[in-house]
Design an enzyme around this catalytic site. Structure first.
Site, mmCIF file in Angstrom:
data_model
loop_
_atom_site.group_PDB
_atom_site.id
_atom_site.type_symbol
_atom_site.label_atom_id
_atom_site.label_comp_id
_atom_site.label_asym_id
_atom_site.label_seq_id
_atom_site.Cartn_x
_atom_site.Cartn_y
_atom_site.Cartn_z
ATOM 1 N N CYS A 8 -16.024 16.959 31.099
ATOM 2 C CA CYS A 8 -15.744 16.482 29.557
ATOM 3 C C CYS A 8 -16.783 15.061 29.360
ATOM 4 O O CYS A 8 -17.586 14.924 30.127
ATOM 5 C CB CYS A 8 -14.389 16.045 29.081
ATOM 6 N N ASN A 11 -14.041 11.927 31.269
ATOM 7 C CA ASN A 11 -13.251 12.457 32.528
ATOM 8 C C ASN A 11 -11.689 11.652 32.530
ATOM 9 O O ASN A 11 -11.112 11.474 33.850
ATOM 10 C CB ASN A 11 -14.033 12.126 33.890
ATOM 11 N N CYS A 13 -9.196 12.465 29.799
ATOM 12 C CA CYS A 13 -8.483 13.237 28.881
ATOM 13 C C CYS A 13 -8.446 14.664 29.084
ATOM 14 O O CYS A 13 -7.469 15.284 29.761
ATOM 15 C CB CYS A 13 -8.755 13.125 27.301
ATOM 16 N N ARG A 14 -9.431 15.351 28.749
ATOM 17 C CA ARG A 14 -9.561 16.855 28.609
ATOM 18 C C ARG A 14 -9.774 17.315 30.051
ATOM 19 O O ARG A 14 -8.991 18.467 30.437
ATOM 20 C CB ARG A 14 -10.745 17.388 27.752
ATOM 21 N N SER A 15 -10.989 17.151 30.796
ATOM 22 C CA SER A 15 -11.278 17.678 32.078
ATOM 23 C C SER A 15 -10.364 17.519 33.180
ATOM 24 O O SER A 15 -10.060 18.482 33.976
ATOM 25 C CB SER A 15 -12.625 17.340 32.468
ATOM 26 N N ASP A 123 -12.069 16.679 21.160
ATOM 27 C CA ASP A 123 -11.875 15.483 21.904
ATOM 28 C C ASP A 123 -10.712 14.751 21.282
ATOM 29 O O ASP A 123 -10.487 14.299 20.041
ATOM 30 C CB ASP A 123 -13.053 14.497 21.563
HETATM 31 P P1 4NP Z 1 -12.618 12.939 27.458
HETATM 32 O O1 4NP Z 1 -11.802 11.966 26.168
HETATM 33 O O2 4NP Z 1 -13.769 13.258 27.098
HETATM 34 O O3 4NP Z 1 -11.586 14.339 27.147
HETATM 35 O O4 4NP Z 1 -12.214 12.447 28.753
HETATM 36 C C1 4NP Z 1 -12.499 10.665 26.024
HETATM 37 C C2 4NP Z 1 -12.379 9.696 26.920
HETATM 38 C C3 4NP Z 1 -12.738 8.604 26.798
HETATM 39 C C4 4NP Z 1 -13.818 8.276 25.618
HETATM 40 C C5 4NP Z 1 -14.241 9.419 24.886
HETATM 41 C C6 4NP Z 1 -13.614 10.779 25.013
HETATM 42 N N1 4NP Z 1 -14.507 7.252 25.248
HETATM 43 O O5 4NP Z 1 -15.255 6.907 24.195
HETATM 44 O O6 4NP Z 1 -14.141 6.153 25.987
#
Ligand code: 4NP
Length: 156
Positions: A8, A11, A13-15, A123
């Protein structure tokens, strides 16, 4: 051994949630000698960090053990991993860009979603906890279908 990488943006939240759900299902199916999963982010913002507390919360709620330290996707991952599952179209694009190629075995996670194919795992970072529950449900059913695909394709 089949190596699977979930990717994602951050790294956190989702992955890492996908990795945790996947590894638990692999264990439940008795496939841990044949398949293993890792996760990475296309961005460098959260290297070394634990998963977001809301991802941990939703994993715990569903009885899924989760532990991961954030790391960034590296072009060498394309050679190490048999399958790379991008959470959304933007991650998918960034992986191709970072690899200077289209890695073999690159898919969108929701290519395997029996309830709607080809879209994004949304997201959840800037939303509320309900977004994390929604992500959990999408991942749970998509990963079941992905595992069915692996078992059939690789005769596991
Ligand atoms: P992820 O979520 O891609 O599912 O881990 C996010 C985590 C952090 C950010 C964006 C999306 N960020 O902008 O810091």
């Amino acid at each position: 051994m089949l190596n699977i990488l979930f990717v994602c943006l951050g790294n956190i939240c989702r992955s890492p949630l996908a990795e945790a759900i996947f590894n638990q299902k692999v264990k439940e199916r008795g496939l841990n000698q044949s398949i293993k999963a890792d996760s990475a982010g296309t961005a460098s913002y959260h290297i070394g960090e634990d998963p977001d507390s809301r991802s941990i919360q939703v994993a715990v709620k569903h009885g899924v053990p989760i532990a991961h330290k954030g790391r960034q996707y590296h072009f060498k991952d394309a050679a190490t991993f048999d399958y790379i599952l991008a959470m959304d179209a933007s991650n998918h694009r960034d992986i191709i860009h970072a690899t200077s190629d289209r890695p073999e075995g690159l898919f969108l996670m929701r290519d395997f979603d029996p309830d709607g194919q080809g879209g994004d795992v949304p997201d959840p970072y800037y939303g509320g906890e309900d977004g994390f529950e929604k992500v959990f449900q999408i991942l749970d059913r998509s990963i079941d279908a992905f595992l069915d695909f692996l078992v059939e394709k690789h005769h596991l």
